[in-house]
Design an enzyme around this catalytic site. Sequence first.
Site, PDB file in Angstrom:
ATOM      1  N   ASP A 168       0.853  -1.199   0.000  1.00 45.92           N
ATOM      2  CA  ASP A 168       0.000   0.000   0.000  1.00 45.92           C
ATOM      3  C   ASP A 168       0.888   1.249   0.000  1.00 45.92           C
ATOM      4  O   ASP A 168       1.619   1.485   0.960  1.00 45.92           O
ATOM      5  CB  ASP A 168      -0.888  -0.052   1.256  1.00 45.92           C
ATOM      6  CG  ASP A 168      -2.027   0.935   1.230  1.00 45.92           C
ATOM      7  OD1 ASP A 168      -2.027   1.828   0.366  1.00 45.92           O
ATOM      8  OD2 ASP A 168      -2.921   0.832   2.083  1.00 45.92           O
TER       9      ASP A 168
ATOM     10  N   HIS B 131     -10.175  -1.043  -6.742  1.00 45.81           N
ATOM     11  CA  HIS B 131      -9.796   0.143  -5.956  1.00 45.81           C
ATOM     12  C   HIS B 131      -8.681   0.961  -6.620  1.00 45.81           C
ATOM     13  O   HIS B 131      -8.761   2.194  -6.677  1.00 45.81           O
ATOM     14  CB  HIS B 131      -9.370  -0.308  -4.555  1.00 45.81           C
ATOM     15  CG  HIS B 131      -8.963   0.801  -3.651  1.00 45.81           C
ATOM     16  ND1 HIS B 131      -9.876   1.599  -2.983  1.00 45.81           N
ATOM     17  CD2 HIS B 131      -7.731   1.278  -3.304  1.00 45.81           C
ATOM     18  CE1 HIS B 131      -9.216   2.496  -2.264  1.00 45.81           C
ATOM     19  NE2 HIS B 131      -7.918   2.327  -2.437  1.00 45.81           N
TER      20      HIS B 131
HETATM   21  C1  LIG Z   1      -9.835   8.767  -0.871  1.00 47.25           C
HETATM   22  C2  LIG Z   1      -8.700   8.211  -0.804  1.00 47.25           C
HETATM   23  C3  LIG Z   1      -8.410   6.802  -0.442  1.00 47.25           C
HETATM   24  C4  LIG Z   1      -8.883   6.025   0.585  1.00 47.25           C
HETATM   25  C5  LIG Z   1      -9.871   6.417   1.636  1.00 47.25           C
HETATM   26  C6  LIG Z   1      -8.236   4.763   0.491  1.00 47.25           C
HETATM   27  C7  LIG Z   1      -8.425   3.681   1.354  1.00 47.25           C
HETATM   28  C8  LIG Z   1      -7.761   2.469   1.298  1.00 47.25           C
HETATM   29  N1  LIG Z   1      -6.877   2.062   0.334  1.00 47.25           N
HETATM   30  C9  LIG Z   1      -6.420   0.799   0.601  1.00 47.25           C
HETATM   31  C10 LIG Z   1      -5.496   0.037  -0.145  1.00 47.25           C
HETATM   32  C11 LIG Z   1      -4.885   0.435  -1.334  1.00 47.25           C
HETATM   33  N2  LIG Z   1      -5.014   1.639  -1.960  1.00 47.25           N
HETATM   34  C12 LIG Z   1      -4.263   1.641  -3.116  1.00 47.25           C
HETATM   35  C13 LIG Z   1      -4.122   2.692  -3.986  1.00 47.25           C
HETATM   36  C14 LIG Z   1      -4.668   3.968  -3.817  1.00 47.25           C
HETATM   37  N3  LIG Z   1      -5.612   4.369  -2.885  1.00 47.25           N
HETATM   38  C15 LIG Z   1      -5.875   5.690  -3.029  1.00 47.25           C
HETATM   39  C16 LIG Z   1      -6.753   6.449  -2.285  1.00 47.25           C
HETATM   40  C17 LIG Z   1      -7.474   5.999  -1.182  1.00 47.25           C
HETATM   41  N4  LIG Z   1      -7.417   4.796  -0.574  1.00 47.25           N
HETATM   42  C18 LIG Z   1      -5.061   6.172  -4.092  1.00 47.25           C
HETATM   43  C19 LIG Z   1      -5.021   7.596  -4.565  1.00 47.25           C
HETATM   44  C20 LIG Z   1      -4.329   5.117  -4.576  1.00 47.25           C
HETATM   45  C21 LIG Z   1      -3.282   5.162  -5.697  1.00 47.25           C
HETATM   46  C22 LIG Z   1      -3.881   4.942  -7.022  1.00 47.25           C
HETATM   47  C23 LIG Z   1      -2.847   5.057  -8.116  1.00 47.25           C
HETATM   48  O1  LIG Z   1      -2.136   6.055  -8.169  1.00 47.25           O
HETATM   49  O2  LIG Z   1      -2.735   4.146  -8.908  1.00 47.25           O
HETATM   50  C24 LIG Z   1      -3.639   0.367  -3.249  1.00 47.25           C
HETATM   51  C25 LIG Z   1      -2.764  -0.066  -4.412  1.00 47.25           C
HETATM   52  C26 LIG Z   1      -1.320   0.228  -4.201  1.00 47.25           C
HETATM   53  C27 LIG Z   1      -1.005   1.692  -4.123  1.00 47.25           C
HETATM   54  O3  LIG Z   1      -0.950   2.389  -5.121  1.00 47.25           O
HETATM   55  O4  LIG Z   1      -0.841   2.162  -3.020  1.00 47.25           O
HETATM   56  C28 LIG Z   1      -4.004  -0.379  -2.138  1.00 47.25           C
HETATM   57  C29 LIG Z   1      -3.572  -1.781  -1.804  1.00 47.25           C
HETATM   58  C30 LIG Z   1      -7.043   0.410   1.802  1.00 47.25           C
HETATM   59  C31 LIG Z   1      -6.815  -0.928   2.462  1.00 47.25           C
HETATM   60  C32 LIG Z   1      -7.869   1.426   2.217  1.00 47.25           C
HETATM   61  C33 LIG Z   1      -8.722   1.533   3.406  1.00 47.25           C
HETATM   62  C34 LIG Z   1      -8.623   0.815   4.488  1.00 47.25           C
HETATM   63 FE   LIG Z   2      -6.375   3.140  -1.353  1.00 48.98          FE
END
Ligand SMILES: C=CC1=C(C)c2cc3[nH]c(cc4nc(cc5[nH]c(cc1n2)c(C)c5CCC(=O)O)C(CCC(=O)O)=C4C)c(C)c3C=C
Ligand SMILES: [Fe+2]
Length: 451
Positions: A261, A359
């Site tokens: 993440d 996601h």
């Molecule tokens: C509004 C913003 C976001 C929330 C709330 C959020 C919660 C959340 N996310 C994960 C796990 C992952 N998120 C990943 C990517 C990712 N998530 C957000 C935003 C929020 N997440 C963004 C902007 C991105 C990047 C997208 C991109 O640029 O491609 C990923 C994939 C790996 C990564 O890029 O980090 C995971 C895994 C959880 C578990 C969670 C709430 C508990």
């Molecule tokens: Fe996320």
Amino acid sequence: MADRRDRPYLRHRPDDRAEEREDRLTSVTESNPDIEISRRRLLGTVGAAGAAGLALGATGGALVHSAFDDSPAGAAGASGSLASLGATHVAFEGEHQAGITTPLQAKGHVLAFDLAPGAGRKEAAALMRRWSDTARLLMAGKPSSGADSGIALDAGPSSLTITFGFGHSFFERTGLASRRPTALDPLPDFSADRLDPQRSNGDLWVQIGADDGLVAFHALRALQKEAGEAARVRWQMNGFNRSPGATAAPMTARNLMGQIDGTGNPKPAQPDFDKRVFVPAAGPGPAEHAWMGGGSYAVVRRIRMLLDDWDKQSLAQQEQVIGRTKATGAPLTGGTETTKMALDKIGPDGKPVIASNAHARISAPEQNGGAAMLRRPFSFHDGIAADGTPDAGLLFICWQADPLRGFVPVQRKLDRGDALSVFIRHESSGLYAVPPGPRDGEYVGQRLLEG
Ligand SMILES: C=CC1=C(C)c2cc3[nH]c(cc4nc(cc5[nH]c(cc1n2)c(C)c5CCC(=O)O)C(CCC(=O)O)=C4C)c(C)c3C=C
Ligand SMILES: [Fe+2]
């Protein structure tokens, strides 16, 4: 300053010795632009492995040269030397506050305070001065100026960072509503929100991070004591991340669902990083908001993970929910963790390989008009909830120059159809204006409170 022999609880004191000062270098890497480490420590620990490894803590626990070889037993560990993990020091002063681009630390406390009834601008300014003085000392590995609790006795700074922010209500309480930026307007409601107001918002916000649990707790106690009669804790949350050195090589963090993440985070080396994360130093915006130049906005959400439900999913199902593999974090369309997602790729079943509700697809900047944020979370685990499930999840903290061009559009989209949403629950929320880093002798927020 007291002699070290008079105060055996004195810990790492980087300014005490000219020799040490000379040895200091500022290591500016993609991932740790605000960490300062000693050249001698670099040579003594990682050598050719390079600064980035040390700064990320991947030193295998090697003991290194210490500034305290002549210190009394107990002042810096039984051997009189500090491991690089303990010795790493993050600067308090700077263009931006520490704890935003600093590498994730192993321990964190985030908490909000409300000003006490009757406390206003004068009391808030005095409090910010006390807190800043304390943060400056503790981040340098020194004891607090009052009766130090001794909790961090023997430890070095351990990458301690202390970051301060102001919530929406702070500005009414201090008579400064005219200087409140519109970016601090309350976040919109989202359909999936299950927010507890007691654990949301607050006049003042503090984020503490360190690679040692005692160092982090020491800072927490010191700041709580310094609050005195001026402010009371509204809520507090405790988090953690992987310890530096736990993996064979530095890598992107994993969360409690087991996913890598942080992959898609904007990188400090990218030309638009500053524009996305920090308020420009000179405008745009009215002069009364100039105090935020160099600052950033933090969105803080306690997001519970429904881990028992998540664990019932097959690996393939879990990977479909995110759109990336669990083992390496690579997109389901192939490559490695850093390969760009091929969002247009269609599988043999005629459907997108990265599902339309995955996601990572929904949150990607290209799906949100370029909206991006720097995510810098801690995991949390507060035991077992009344329903028998783990009270665990993500203390989601994201940083942006403007929440309306970062968190808000992305969360709006996630709220409408994120495959992850059935496995998570947003339980609290806060939005804070985090002023720029202080100059020498300045306190955080001085340009607002005395400007
Ligand atoms: C509004 C913003 C976001 C929330 C709330 C959020 C919660 C959340 N996310 C994960 C796990 C992952 N998120 C990943 C990517 C990712 N998530 C957000 C935003 C929020 N997440 C963004 C902007 C991105 C990047 C997208 C991109 O640029 O491609 C990923 C994939 C790996 C990564 O890029 O980090 C995971 C895994 C959880 C578990 C969670 C709430 C508990
Ligand atoms: Fe996320």
